[in-house]
Design a protein around this motif. Structure first.
Motif, PDB file in Angstrom:
ATOM      1  N   CYS A 168      -2.268  12.218   8.062  1.00  0.00           N
ATOM      2  CA  CYS A 168      -3.829  12.042   8.293  1.00  0.00           C
ATOM      3  C   CYS A 168      -4.050  10.589   8.291  1.00  0.00           C
ATOM      4  O   CYS A 168      -3.536   9.807   7.465  1.00  0.00           O
ATOM      5  CB  CYS A 168      -4.705  13.108   7.417  1.00  0.00           C
ATOM      6  N   GLU A 169      -5.226  10.593   9.054  1.00  0.00           N
ATOM      7  CA  GLU A 169      -5.782   8.805   9.155  1.00  0.00           C
ATOM      8  C   GLU A 169      -6.773   8.981   8.000  1.00  0.00           C
ATOM      9  O   GLU A 169      -7.897   9.554   8.171  1.00  0.00           O
ATOM     10  CB  GLU A 169      -6.430   8.645  10.268  1.00  0.00           C
ATOM     11  N   THR A 170      -6.455   8.070   7.074  1.00  0.00           N
ATOM     12  CA  THR A 170      -7.602   8.028   5.708  1.00  0.00           C
ATOM     13  C   THR A 170      -8.667   7.395   6.161  1.00  0.00           C
ATOM     14  O   THR A 170      -9.975   7.486   5.461  1.00  0.00           O
ATOM     15  CB  THR A 170      -6.820   7.331   4.525  1.00  0.00           C
ATOM     16  N   GLY A 211       0.790  -1.010  -0.005  1.00  0.00           N
ATOM     17  CA  GLY A 211       0.077   0.096   0.156  1.00  0.00           C
ATOM     18  C   GLY A 211       0.724   1.198  -0.071  1.00  0.00           C
ATOM     19  O   GLY A 211       0.272   2.375   0.097  1.00  0.00           O
ATOM     20  N   CYS A 212       2.059   1.196   0.026  1.00  0.00           N
ATOM     21  CA  CYS A 212       2.798   2.204  -0.113  1.00  0.00           C
ATOM     22  C   CYS A 212       3.126   2.896  -1.340  1.00  0.00           C
ATOM     23  O   CYS A 212       3.536   2.063  -2.552  1.00  0.00           O
ATOM     24  CB  CYS A 212       4.359   2.014   0.346  1.00  0.00           C
ATOM     25  N   THR A 215      -2.930   5.283   7.243  1.00  0.00           N
ATOM     26  CA  THR A 215      -2.514   6.597   7.449  1.00  0.00           C
ATOM     27  C   THR A 215      -1.529   6.824   6.078  1.00  0.00           C
ATOM     28  O   THR A 215      -0.993   6.066   5.399  1.00  0.00           O
ATOM     29  CB  THR A 215      -1.268   6.511   8.720  1.00  0.00           C
ATOM     30  N   ALA A 216      -1.865   8.146   5.836  1.00  0.00           N
ATOM     31  CA  ALA A 216      -1.102   8.781   4.510  1.00  0.00           C
ATOM     32  C   ALA A 216      -0.265   9.959   5.017  1.00  0.00           C
ATOM     33  O   ALA A 216      -0.532  10.711   5.992  1.00  0.00           O
ATOM     34  CB  ALA A 216      -2.205   9.469   3.713  1.00  0.00           C
ATOM     35  N   GLU A 217       0.971   9.659   4.517  1.00  0.00           N
ATOM     36  CA  GLU A 217       1.904  10.858   4.756  1.00  0.00           C
ATOM     37  C   GLU A 217       2.450  11.415   3.611  1.00  0.00           C
ATOM     38  O   GLU A 217       3.113  10.670   2.562  1.00  0.00           O
ATOM     39  CB  GLU A 217       3.241  10.306   5.624  1.00  0.00           C
ATOM     40  N   ILE A 218       2.641  12.771   3.525  1.00  0.00           N
ATOM     41  CA  ILE A 218       3.118  13.499   2.352  1.00  0.00           C
ATOM     42  C   ILE A 218       4.262  14.478   2.695  1.00  0.00           C
ATOM     43  O   ILE A 218       3.827  15.154   3.542  1.00  0.00           O
ATOM     44  CB  ILE A 218       1.880  14.319   1.530  1.00  0.00           C
ATOM     45  N   ALA A 219       5.376  14.212   2.194  1.00  0.00           N
ATOM     46  CA  ALA A 219       6.397  15.202   2.657  1.00  0.00           C
ATOM     47  C   ALA A 219       6.430  16.351   1.451  1.00  0.00           C
ATOM     48  O   ALA A 219       6.396  16.029   0.320  1.00  0.00           O
ATOM     49  CB  ALA A 219       7.799  14.596   2.437  1.00  0.00           C
TER      50      ALA A 219
END
Length: 206
Positions: free
Chosen positions: A189-191, A51-52, A148-152
């Motif tokens: 954020c928690e999707t 899922g990454c 969880t999604a993380e965007i840098a």
């Protein structure tokens, strides 16, 4: 903006960020740095994950891949919100505005900010920050795992910073010098949550 900014303007800016973050939720130092957060993030991105979002086809950007999995995601809106949040967090950190920081940053980053602000207070110092403008805001990585999604995002901005002592002497910085600041901030954020608020969970400077 600086420490003499009208409080009503600061409230308006927080409202603007909150508005952007609500829209984003519809999808699917001079700051102190968090070295531990950066190490965790770097380590996570070197491992294979289900899922990454790491492998994109030719011509695709990380945000394009997210939009394919959820068409409601708007990259332009995300970046607009991230840029607004960046400016507000800088101002709140300079002003020692913990309440505003609590709305926009995660616990680990908040702890780092609070300790730095307390250190300034103990030394009876004041940080004056003027945000000149944003040159660039670019998404550098995207990660999705376990809901969880993380965007840098890599930010390049121009600021003027001055740290003054109790007697107004300059301790650090130059009120006449514009400094280029390059930061990479990670928002998460928690999707799977019905209330999806993006929070700043890590900061890193170049």
């Amino acid at each position: 903006m600086n420490e003499t900014t009208d409080p009503n303007n600061a409230i308006l800016l927080v409202a603007i960020v909150a508005f952007y973050w609500v829209l984003l939720g519809s999808w699917g130092q001079p700051l102190p740095r968090s070295g531990e957060d950066k190490a965790k993030r770097d380590d996570a991105q070197t491992r294979q994950r289900t899922g990454c979002v790491e492998n994109t086809s030719s011509g695709d950007t990380p945000l394009d891949v997210i939009r394919k999995s959820d068409p409601s995601f708007d990259p332009a809106t995300f970046l607009a919100g991230a840029k607004a949040a960046y400016e507000i967090v800088l101002l709140a950190y300079a002003n020692g505005d913990i309440q505003t920081l609590k709305r926009l940053v995660g616990p680990e980053v908040l702890d780092i900010f609070e300790r730095a602000i307390a250190g300034r207070r103990d030394r009876d110092e004041m940080l004056q920050l003027t945000f000149i403008g944003m040159r660039e805001a670019t998404v550098v990585s995207v990660l999705e795992e376990d809901g969880t999604a993380e965007i840098a995002v890599r930010f390049v901005s121009d600021v003027v910073t001055v740290t003054r002592s109790a007697n107004d002497a300059i301790v650090a910085g130059d009120p006449q010098q514009i400094v280029e600041v390059i930061d990479t901030w990670t928002f998460a954020c928690e999707t799977l949550s019905t209330k999806r608020n993006w929070m700043l969970i890590a900061t890193d400077g170049e």
